[in-house]
Design a protein around this motif. Sequence first.
Motif, PDB file in Angstrom:
ATOM      1  N   ALA A   1      60.293  31.391  87.739  1.00  0.00           N
ATOM      2  CA  ALA A   1      58.923  31.688  88.142  1.00  0.00           C
ATOM      3  C   ALA A   1      58.726  31.383  89.627  1.00  0.00           C
ATOM      4  CB  ALA A   1      57.935  30.887  87.295  1.00  0.00           C
TER       5      ALA A   1
ATOM      6  N   TRP B   1      66.731  39.169  87.758  1.00  0.00           N
ATOM      7  CA  TRP B   1      65.486  38.433  87.546  1.00  0.00           C
ATOM      8  C   TRP B   1      64.564  39.190  86.584  1.00  0.00           C
ATOM      9  CZ3 TRP B   1      60.330  39.547  88.591  1.00  0.00           C
ATOM     10  CH2 TRP B   1      59.436  38.465  88.487  1.00  0.00           C
ATOM     11  N   CYS B   2      64.446  40.497  86.768  1.00  0.00           N
ATOM     12  CA  CYS B   2      63.600  41.296  85.871  1.00  0.00           C
ATOM     13  C   CYS B   2      64.094  41.207  84.429  1.00  0.00           C
ATOM     14  CB  CYS B   2      63.581  42.757  86.322  1.00  0.00           C
ATOM     15  SG  CYS B   2      62.534  43.097  87.754  1.00  0.00           S
TER      16      CYS B   2
ATOM     17  N   CYS C   1      62.672  36.609  78.442  1.00  0.00           N
ATOM     18  CA  CYS C   1      61.782  35.472  78.194  1.00  0.00           C
ATOM     19  C   CYS C   1      60.389  35.898  77.725  1.00  0.00           C
ATOM     20  CB  CYS C   1      61.650  34.629  79.456  1.00  0.00           C
ATOM     21  SG  CYS C   1      63.158  33.736  79.901  1.00  0.00           S
TER      22      CYS C   1
ATOM     23  N   TYR D   1      56.222  38.880  91.497  1.00  0.00           N
ATOM     24  CA  TYR D   1      55.090  38.935  90.572  1.00  0.00           C
ATOM     25  C   TYR D   1      53.927  39.724  91.175  1.00  0.00           C
ATOM     26  CZ  TYR D   1      57.093  35.280  87.537  1.00  0.00           C
ATOM     27  OH  TYR D   1      57.878  34.560  86.680  1.00  0.00           O
TER      28      TYR D   1
ATOM     29  N   VAL E   1      58.096  37.650  79.435  1.00  0.00           N
ATOM     30  CA  VAL E   1      57.073  37.742  80.481  1.00  0.00           C
ATOM     31  C   VAL E   1      56.812  39.203  80.841  1.00  0.00           C
ATOM     32  CG1 VAL E   1      56.424  37.055  82.816  1.00  0.00           C
ATOM     33  CG2 VAL E   1      57.784  35.513  81.390  1.00  0.00           C
TER      34      VAL E   1
ATOM     35  N   GLN F   1      63.223  37.814  82.999  1.00  0.00           N
ATOM     36  CA  GLN F   1      61.801  37.719  82.672  1.00  0.00           C
ATOM     37  C   GLN F   1      61.441  38.541  81.431  1.00  0.00           C
ATOM     38  OE1 GLN F   1      59.191  35.855  85.033  1.00  0.00           O
ATOM     39  NE2 GLN F   1      61.163  34.906  84.635  1.00  0.00           N
TER      40      GLN F   1
END
Length: 352
Positions: A31, A68-69, A75, A40, A77, A72
Amino acid sequence: MTTSTVTTPTAEQFGERLFGAVLGAQFAQAAYLGDRLGWYRALAADGPLTPAELAARTATAERYAREWCEHQAVCGVLLVEDGRFTLPPGPAEVLTDELSTAFVMPLARMAVGFGRQVDALVAAYRSGGGVHWDDFGTDAREGQAAANRPLFLGPVAREYLPSVPDVARVLDGGGRVADIGCGYGWSAIGLALAHPGVTVDGYDLDGPSVEAARRNAVEAGVADRVRFHLADAGTATGTYDVVVAFECIHDLPDPVGVLAAMRRLSGDRGVVVVMDERVAEEFTAPGDEVEQLMYGYSLMCCLPDGMAHAGSVGTGTVMRPDTLRRYARDAGFDGAEVLPIEDAFFRFYRLA
């Protein structure tokens, strides 16, 4: 001190708990990357985006953006469809809306900032020394200021303080306010925005924070009524109608000295209000999530910062009401009354 009866976990159960904490630490670190790299914000403003589009909009490397995408999305997000990633409204508010009371992203920023000093913390724990606030750097400063900004611009200025009759009369009547330990200035700015007649003087010893506070006051259009001073409260002169200290007394190496200065600045008729952490009345184990959070802050920042100063009383984040009452009496007050202001994280006191 009390101890609650708890069921002792098995090795497997406790292992699962620690494993979950590792996942949480990784999530906070990811994050942090998404915040600092602007990912973000780009997804919130322009999504859905492919990793290549996200990288192009943020001047970052596509390979890292893709990893990273995917993390996320794994996870839960980001949503993904046909290779394009979307940041839903709920997570977007928590991660990007700086004025929302749901904006929790600064806490992750602070956690990463504190973690950078882990070697210095280990050394301080061994020697009994400390780690100065300056050493925690921009992440700690910006994180703390951003975490409290929605509270100071909203409920504190518009609901909490006006609910105290003596304070409300000052705010409505255009009085003078002293803000001790003002940080980035959002508490002082919030009061000025909500109450056009008041003037506020903010005092802090951290140079970068005072500089940021002055910029924030200009941008908010209240620099004519809000002034920030790089100075110890003990050197302040004059008399104020209201003297406040928001979430800083527990950090001070000499809280009694600062409270005594606040008493002097309030004169014979001024009102003194302190906001500090809403920890339990006494130590009880196990504690709730707020108690755990505050002890975590104390271990990683507040206690080491306090201990970095010679002669420090070493309060730490977990300053219980009786501790503040003792400091208040030692500073010349009769005591500290807990005000009937309900907030999940903070307790408000009136010192008289």
